[in-house]
Design an enzyme around this catalytic site. Sequence first.
Site, PDB file in Angstrom:
ATOM      1  N   ASP A   1       5.372  -4.162   8.001  1.00 30.13           N
ATOM      2  CA  ASP A   1       6.062  -3.688   6.676  1.00 30.13           C
ATOM      3  C   ASP A   1       7.334  -2.827   6.902  1.00 30.13           C
ATOM      4  O   ASP A   1       8.371  -3.792   6.281  1.00 30.13           O
ATOM      5  CB  ASP A   1       5.345  -2.407   6.145  1.00 30.13           C
ATOM      6  CG  ASP A   1       3.934  -2.610   5.747  1.00 30.13           C
ATOM      7  OD1 ASP A   1       2.827  -3.787   6.045  1.00 30.13           O
ATOM      8  OD2 ASP A   1       2.664  -2.139   6.171  1.00 30.13           O
TER       9      ASP A   1
ATOM     10  N   SER B   1       6.314 -11.860  16.445  1.00 28.27           N
ATOM     11  CA  SER B   1       5.756 -11.125  17.508  1.00 28.27           C
ATOM     12  C   SER B   1       4.693 -12.551  16.978  1.00 28.27           C
ATOM     13  O   SER B   1       4.354 -12.683  17.067  1.00 28.27           O
ATOM     14  CB  SER B   1       5.300 -10.107  16.725  1.00 28.27           C
ATOM     15  OG  SER B   1       4.433  -9.784  16.171  1.00 28.27           O
TER      16      SER B   1
ATOM     17  N   ASP C   1      -3.478  -8.348  12.665  1.00 25.68           N
ATOM     18  CA  ASP C   1      -2.759  -8.119  12.835  1.00 25.68           C
ATOM     19  C   ASP C   1      -3.893  -7.259  14.238  1.00 25.68           C
ATOM     20  O   ASP C   1      -5.305  -7.476  14.369  1.00 25.68           O
ATOM     21  CB  ASP C   1      -2.066  -6.726  13.530  1.00 25.68           C
ATOM     22  CG  ASP C   1      -0.752  -7.151  14.522  1.00 25.68           C
ATOM     23  OD1 ASP C   1      -0.623  -8.239  14.803  1.00 25.68           O
ATOM     24  OD2 ASP C   1       0.037  -6.640  14.080  1.00 25.68           O
TER      25      ASP C   1
ATOM     26  N   THR D   1       6.490 -14.038   6.498  1.00 21.76           N
ATOM     27  CA  THR D   1       7.134 -13.168   8.183  1.00 21.76           C
ATOM     28  C   THR D   1       6.224 -12.617   8.420  1.00 21.76           C
ATOM     29  O   THR D   1       5.626 -11.951   8.721  1.00 21.76           O
ATOM     30  CB  THR D   1       8.097 -11.941   7.798  1.00 21.76           C
ATOM     31  OG1 THR D   1       7.030 -11.111   6.763  1.00 21.76           O
ATOM     32  CG2 THR D   1       9.304 -12.120   7.075  1.00 21.76           C
TER      33      THR D   1
ATOM     34  N   THR E   1       4.648  -0.829  10.787  1.00 21.69           N
ATOM     35  CA  THR E   1       5.618  -1.854  11.880  1.00 21.69           C
ATOM     36  C   THR E   1       6.061  -2.953  10.754  1.00 21.69           C
ATOM     37  O   THR E   1       7.065  -4.147  11.034  1.00 21.69           O
ATOM     38  CB  THR E   1       5.833  -2.200  13.506  1.00 21.69           C
ATOM     39  OG1 THR E   1       4.351  -2.552  13.782  1.00 21.69           O
ATOM     40  CG2 THR E   1       5.559  -1.251  13.910  1.00 21.69           C
TER      41      THR E   1
ATOM     42  N   SER F   1       0.677  -1.477  -0.073  1.00 22.67           N
ATOM     43  CA  SER F   1       0.010  -0.152  -0.216  1.00 22.67           C
ATOM     44  C   SER F   1       1.041   1.134   0.462  1.00 22.67           C
ATOM     45  O   SER F   1       1.898   1.107   0.541  1.00 22.67           O
ATOM     46  CB  SER F   1      -1.126   0.057   1.469  1.00 22.67           C
ATOM     47  OG  SER F   1       0.215   0.111   2.322  1.00 22.67           O
TER      48      SER F   1
END
Length: 251
Positions: A173, A133, A68, A94, A171, A10
């Site tokens: 990205d 994370s 997320d 990721t 974050t 984006s």
Amino acid sequence: MSGRILSIQSHVVQGYVGNKSATFPLQVLGFEVDAINSVQFSNHTGYGSWKGTIMNSTELVCDPVLGDNGKMYVPKELVPIYAKEVVKVADILTPNQYEAELLTGMKIASEEDAVRVIDHFHKEGVKIVVLSSTDLGSDDELISFASIATDGKHEMYRITIPCIRDTFTGTGDLFAALFLAWTSKTDNNVKVSLEKTQASLQAVLKRTMEHAKSVAPSGAKLYPRYLELRLVQSMDIFLSPPEMCKASRIR
């Protein structure tokens, strides 16, 4: 070592998400970046209102972000397409914890669960898997995992990072861009790449938080406009990440 990267993400006019979050750090680290913007927005959606355009299906195939913190960024109908078609052609994956759970249908409630999810992605053909994370740490910590399974080599590492209780955008990205850069620079040394990526990200977040508190009115809520990532001001961090995060091998 440098190279050329096609980044399909984006774009926002104001702030730092997607290609705005990824392009500058990659260029600082010596990579040429060819950016294709999947959306053209005035600002990121965390502000609550925005304007812009979205490329249609005849112009672009996919945007790699799923969601997320329990919230999806894409229609749920796209999840099976990512899981069945996109994952198997990826060299490096990721996802955050929520995205990994969506893609596998497996819950991550322990380190053993995280390992099983990572192994699932390896069996799908992904060479390098990173859970950027997870909430498996203590109240003030997050845990990240990185694993490589290629050319007869299978290594897996975990790293503990501080948990900053504020909402930042872009974050993921930034993490993906930095990890890609460091795996290229270290010849797929996932331990070093994970350490440098997380160290860079944590340092950027710390700098961003310090700036937000300095410009926000005393006692005021830190709204999204205060928490835009301080990327341009963090060029020194990208070039020389602080030695603050150490990964330990778990397999």
